[in-house]
Scaffold this motif. Structure first.
Motif, mmCIF file in Angstrom:
data_model
loop_
_atom_site.group_PDB
_atom_site.id
_atom_site.type_symbol
_atom_site.label_atom_id
_atom_site.label_comp_id
_atom_site.label_asym_id
_atom_site.label_seq_id
_atom_site.Cartn_x
_atom_site.Cartn_y
_atom_site.Cartn_z
ATOM 1 N N SER A 193 37.700 -41.789 54.642
ATOM 2 C CA SER A 193 38.295 -40.663 54.601
ATOM 3 C C SER A 193 37.892 -39.556 53.736
ATOM 4 N N GLU A 194 38.486 -38.539 53.873
ATOM 5 C CA GLU A 194 38.009 -37.291 52.765
ATOM 6 C C GLU A 194 39.170 -36.699 52.055
ATOM 7 N N ALA A 197 37.018 -34.291 39.684
ATOM 8 C CA ALA A 197 37.768 -35.536 39.981
ATOM 9 C C ALA A 197 36.452 -36.502 40.334
ATOM 10 N N TYR A 198 36.511 -37.609 39.988
ATOM 11 C CA TYR A 198 35.671 -38.663 40.328
ATOM 12 C C TYR A 198 36.242 -40.004 40.922
ATOM 13 N N CYS A 246 31.318 -37.564 41.297
ATOM 14 C CA CYS A 246 32.191 -36.690 40.517
ATOM 15 C C CYS A 246 32.014 -35.209 40.924
ATOM 16 N N GLU A 247 33.034 -34.471 40.882
ATOM 17 C CA GLU A 247 32.867 -32.933 41.661
ATOM 18 C C GLU A 247 33.881 -32.282 40.567
ATOM 19 N N ALA A 248 33.251 -30.964 40.370
ATOM 20 C CA ALA A 248 33.774 -30.189 39.265
ATOM 21 C C ALA A 248 34.138 -28.776 40.117
ATOM 22 N N GLN A 283 36.422 -32.008 46.515
ATOM 23 C CA GLN A 283 36.456 -32.864 47.522
ATOM 24 C C GLN A 283 35.665 -34.186 47.334
ATOM 25 N N LEU A 284 36.261 -35.447 47.863
ATOM 26 C CA LEU A 284 35.725 -36.563 47.555
ATOM 27 C C LEU A 284 35.713 -37.336 48.915
#
Length: 336
Positions: free
Chosen positions: A84-85, A103-104, A121-123, A139-140
């Motif tokens: 999933s995304e 978010a991580y 981890c994305e910021a 997005q993760l």
């Protein structure tokens, strides 16, 4: 005694505040849906240590951007299912308010600044010189495993109050139900050197294929895992033969140019080998995007045989959700 008391007070002021459980909002993301949550930065507090973010084990945002994460942090926890995304969007109520978000996944449930490592981890924050609106988005993704997800909504430049809406959209994430593999229909499709022969079919008579991993196995190398969505509909198989010193061109022509129908073909010697139980083959080619010189909806692959003939299995498949669609399969063989 007074000196020790003052020392203890100073140490407490220097220590980062710890979040209590009631300050962390936990929710469940909805497969193929969106969850909306209202919040306010005043519910969180500032972090005195942001070095976890540029630690190489997290690599969330660089030290040069720490001033954009110095306001209050409000934390949310959820889970991202496998395959999933997750898209996380923060919408400040005040369009002039400067927010950031990170978010991580992973991290064993640890919160900053006590975050030793995470999977990803994305910021997202204000980027000087780049045209942006007031919203922030990250997005993760999860492939083979689910992960806990921690989201931090933050005020930039010391911002400690401000209402916002958090939107979390999940693509995929449905619970997978194991079911036995239905038999994929197999038809004979004779070929003849020097001629182009055509065969009619309809994916409505096909079946789903539970396991597509044979395609990206190094022994087959038919199509990459990134393209598996193009083959998640019904499948139909055709058995033919390519003579020695020949080149076979296989073309798939959907009746409806808007239908997402795709193609693959593999050659082999010896006993019959059918997908999804294909351990190896001589050669495998896939057509899931238009080739130069062909119309957009057509799919085409080519196979060759040099010193000996081979059996060939041709697969016609729909993209995800495509379980019907009439087509013509054209097989042309010429000298090579």
């Amino acid at each position: 005694m007074k000196k020790n008391f003052l020392f203890s007070v100073c140490m407490l002021l220097l220590m980062p505040l710890a979040y209590t459980q009631d300050q962390i909002v936990e929710f469940t993301a909805t497969p193929n849906g969106t969850v909306k949550l209202d919040g306010d930065l005043s519910a969180g507090h500032q972090l005195t240590d942001l070095s976890w973010a540029w630690n190489s084990s997290n690599a969330c945002f660089p030290k040069t951007q720490e001033h954009l994460f110095t306001g209050n942090h409000v934390f949310y926890k959820t889970e991202i299912p496998r395959r999933s995304e997750m898209t996380i969007r923060v919408i400040p109520a005040d369009k002039n308010a400067n927010f950031s978000v990170y978010a991580y996944s992973g991290g064993s449930g640890a919160l900053p600044p006590q975050l030793p490592s995470c999977v990803s981890c994305e910021a997202n924050n204000e980027i000087p010189g780049m045209r942006q609106d007031h919203t922030r988005k990250v997005q993760l993704r999860a492939v083979n495993n689910p992960y806990p997800v921690t989201i931090g909504v933050v005020g930039a430049e010391g911002l400690t109050a401000g209402a916002f809406t958090l939107e979390v959209t999940l693509e995929g994430g449905e619970e997978e139900v194991d079911r036995p593999q239905a038999q994929i229909p197999l038809y004979k499709a004779p070929s003849e050197k020097g001629k182009a022969l055509g065969y009619r079919g309809d994916l409505a008579e096909g079946e789903l294929m539970n396991d597509l991993s044979w395609a990206w196995s190094s022994n087959n190398a038919c199509f990459p895992k990134t393209q598996e969505e193009q083959y998640k509909g019904h499948h139909q198989l055709y058995l033919t033969e390519i003579p020695a010193h020949s080149e076979m061109t296989i073309t798939l022509v959907p009746d409806d140019p808007q239908e997402n129908l795709n193609l693959y073909a593999y050659s082999f010697g010896g006993d019959l080998r059918l997908v999804p139980n294909l351990s190896s083959c001589v050669s495998c080619e896939a057509g899931y995007q238009p080739r130069q010189g062909l119309k957009k909806h057509l799919r085409q692959v080519e196979l060759r045989a040099v010193n000996r003939p081979y059996q060939v299995v041709i697969g016609v498949a729909g993209g995800k959700g495509v379980t019907s669609g009439a087509y013509q399969l054209q097989i042309q063989v010429k000298d090579y």
